[in-house]
Design a protein around this motif. Structure first.
Motif, PDB file in Angstrom:
ATOM      1  N   MET A 237       0.874  -1.170   0.000  1.00 46.88           N
ATOM      2  CA  MET A 237       0.000   0.000   0.000  1.00 46.88           C
ATOM      3  C   MET A 237       0.917   1.228   0.000  1.00 46.88           C
ATOM      4  SD  MET A 237      -2.963  -1.463  -0.038  1.00 46.88           S
ATOM      5  CE  MET A 237      -4.201  -0.284   0.443  1.00 46.88           C
ATOM      6  N   GLY A 240       0.911   4.337   2.406  1.00 45.15           N
ATOM      7  CA  GLY A 240       1.017   4.112   3.842  1.00 45.15           C
ATOM      8  C   GLY A 240      -0.327   4.134   4.538  1.00 45.15           C
ATOM      9  N   SER A 241      -0.306   4.495   5.808  1.00 43.58           N
ATOM     10  CA  SER A 241      -1.537   4.492   6.601  1.00 43.58           C
ATOM     11  C   SER A 241      -2.204   5.859   6.572  1.00 43.58           C
ATOM     12  CB  SER A 241      -1.228   4.101   8.048  1.00 43.58           C
ATOM     13  OG  SER A 241      -0.480   5.132   8.680  1.00 43.58           O
ATOM     14  N   SER A 290      -4.372   4.177  11.928  1.00 50.09           N
ATOM     15  CA  SER A 290      -3.123   3.483  11.582  1.00 50.09           C
ATOM     16  C   SER A 290      -3.389   2.123  10.946  1.00 50.09           C
ATOM     17  CB  SER A 290      -2.245   3.307  12.827  1.00 50.09           C
ATOM     18  OG  SER A 290      -2.910   2.518  13.799  1.00 50.09           O
ATOM     19  N   ASN A 291      -4.620   1.605  11.100  1.00 46.19           N
ATOM     20  CA  ASN A 291      -4.986   0.333  10.478  1.00 46.19           C
ATOM     21  C   ASN A 291      -5.773   0.522   9.175  1.00 46.19           C
ATOM     22  OD1 ASN A 291      -3.755  -1.216  12.419  1.00 46.19           O
ATOM     23  ND2 ASN A 291      -5.585  -1.467  13.669  1.00 46.19           N
ATOM     24  N   LEU A 293      -5.111   1.486   5.482  1.00 47.75           N
ATOM     25  CA  LEU A 293      -3.993   1.624   4.545  1.00 47.75           C
ATOM     26  C   LEU A 293      -4.480   2.170   3.211  1.00 47.75           C
ATOM     27  CD1 LEU A 293      -2.109  -1.725   5.297  1.00 47.75           C
ATOM     28  CD2 LEU A 293      -1.885   0.499   6.429  1.00 47.75           C
ATOM     29  N   SER A 303      -6.975  -3.070   7.649  1.00 42.87           N
ATOM     30  CA  SER A 303      -5.939  -4.079   7.930  1.00 42.87           C
ATOM     31  C   SER A 303      -5.927  -4.420   9.418  1.00 42.87           C
ATOM     32  CB  SER A 303      -4.563  -3.550   7.498  1.00 42.87           C
ATOM     33  OG  SER A 303      -4.147  -2.497   8.348  1.00 42.87           O
TER      34      SER A 303
END
Length: 444
Positions: A237, A240-241, A290-291, A293, A303
């Protein structure tokens, strides 16, 4: 073989036609008796019942000689026609037989090349394009639909996990960029920790992502266990996040209003798949920025399913897990986990997209403030709302759309779970806010 028989029958008809053409009709017409030619009998005459011994003149009659010669010529023509027709038929049969053998030999390799696609039959999605990225010699086996990858190949692809290949550092482990060949790059997560919780989370991740197949759920391409260290291989990905894009060095400048609405729509679609289309429903339990992506086109995928649970397991009180700022109040206080817990976390992410602030901010060494607590009074005040919007996107959207998004966020972060909407309702509320070219229904 049916074609061969058909051609053979055609050959027979060709032979019959040749016989009709080459053989004169006289050759097949019955010859009259010799006596009627040599000595015709008139109606008024009487012929003796038995011919006598022929006279010398009769034995050498010119008419009889011509008839004998004529018959010999016809016999020769018939024989020649038969020889020619038989030769042609034999040639045709030999040609057809050779052609049939040729077709039989060449049809087997063609069929052998047609290998069936590997599929997850329960979802109807082909796994071939993903699994074929890996060299067979580097695959150590399979667990369900997830490929077990050779450790030495991970070492080679990450240049021995060199720090230059670190994509980002998470609490659960380092994420590395892995180049497996010139055309294929993936992300390798080196999982930290060796305790039972880490082991359970790793197994949960492999199990869930081996089953879940959706455009807004990240693809787990394989995993590896080497000694006590565990590795997860995901699709790359490139952006990124969402946390990195919003709170990293760029501070959200790469995310326009339209892109942020698309991200929200993608997350809602992923959650709708988990809550409404999986049986039993799946609760992510650790939904956070942060999860989420982002690929190179800013398509968002959910994710990290290490804490995921089914709706059946969630009926009872479960161990409190998650990230501060995203955990729903009822889950935090009583351990009650439902699909509405994910809806609350979605509401927090929506506030991050709207305001540009982290879910929990440190006000002093001992004081922390939640984005929900800070924003809630201002979200419902139309005069104050434009002032708290992320400066990067301020004044770039239709105010009517801004009010709609703020209303959805307020509903999602309600303290009482029953007041929160179903994710399906959230999904339908976002579709009209996203341009058609980004997957919504909004037309310019």
């Amino acid at each position: 073989m049916n074609l061969f028989l058909k051609n053979w029958m055609i050959s027979i008809w060709v032979l019959f036609f040749l016989l009709l053409v080459l053989v004169p009709m006289d050759a097949v017409r019955p010859d009259p008796p010799l006596s009627s030619i040599a000595d015709p009998v008139l109606p008024t005459e009487k012929k003796p019942p038995f011919s006598q011994i022929p006279t010398e003149d009769e034995a050498y009659s010119p008419g009889v000689s011509e008839i004998i010669v004529h018959h010999q010529d016809l016999n020769k023509k018939i024989l020649a026609a038969l020889i020619i027709a038989s030769t042609l038929l034999a040639g045709i049969l030999v040609f057809l037989f050779c052609f049939w053998i040729f077709k039989q030999k060449n049809s087997e390799p063609l069929n052998a090349k047609k290998t069936p696609k590997r599929q997850d039959t329960s979802k109807g999605l082909s796994l071939g394009p993903i699994l074929d990225k890996f060299t067979p010699s580097r695959i150590a086996g399979k667990k369900g639909s997830v490929t077990v990858i050779d450790y030495e190949w991970l070492v080679s692809a990450t240049n021995n996990f060199h720090e230059e290949n670190i994509v980002r550092v998470e609490t659960s482990g380092h994420l590395y960029k892995a180049r497996f060949n010139d055309h294929f790059v993936a992300a390798v997560k080196r999982v930290h920790g060796r305790g039972p919780d880490t082991q359970r989370g790793f197994e949960n991740e492999v199990e869930w992502l081996g089953k879940l197949k959706h455009q807004n759920v990240v693809n787990l391409m394989g995993y590896c266990i080497h000694d006590d260290t565990r590795f997860l291989v995901y699709e790359m990905m490139h952006q990124g996040s969402l946390e990195y894009q919003l709170h990293g060095p760029s501070h959200g400048t790469t995310l326009t209003w339209q892109h942020r609405m698309k991200v929200a729509l993608d997350i809602a679609r992923g959650l709708e798949y988990l809550h409404e289309r999986c049986n039993p429903p799946v609760i992510h339990r650790d939904l956070k920025s942060s999860n989420i992506l982002l690929d190179s086109n800013f398509n968002a995928k959910i994710s990290d399913f290490g804490l995921a649970a089914t709706g059946l397991h969630a009926k009872n009180k479960v161990k409190i897990s998650g990230t501060s700022g995203y955990v729903a109040p009822e889950y935090l206080s009583d351990g009650k986990l439902t699909e509405k817990s994910d809806v609350y976390a979605f509401g927090v992410i929506l506030l991050e997209l709207l305001i540009g602030r982290k879910p929990v901010e440190k006000m002093s060494p001992s004081l922390f403030q939640s984005i929900v607590t800070w924003a809630m009074p201002q979200l419902t005040d139309r005069s104050k709302l434009p002032n708290i919007v992320d400066p990067v996107i301020r004044d770039t959207m239709d105010l009517k759309h801004l009010y709609q998004v703020a209303a959805v966020a307020v509903l999602c972060v309600q303290p009482e779970p029953s007041y929160r909407p179903l994710i399906t309702d959230v999904l339908h509320s976002f579709i009209p806010l996203v341009p058609v070219e980004l997957g919504g229904s909004l037309r310019a």
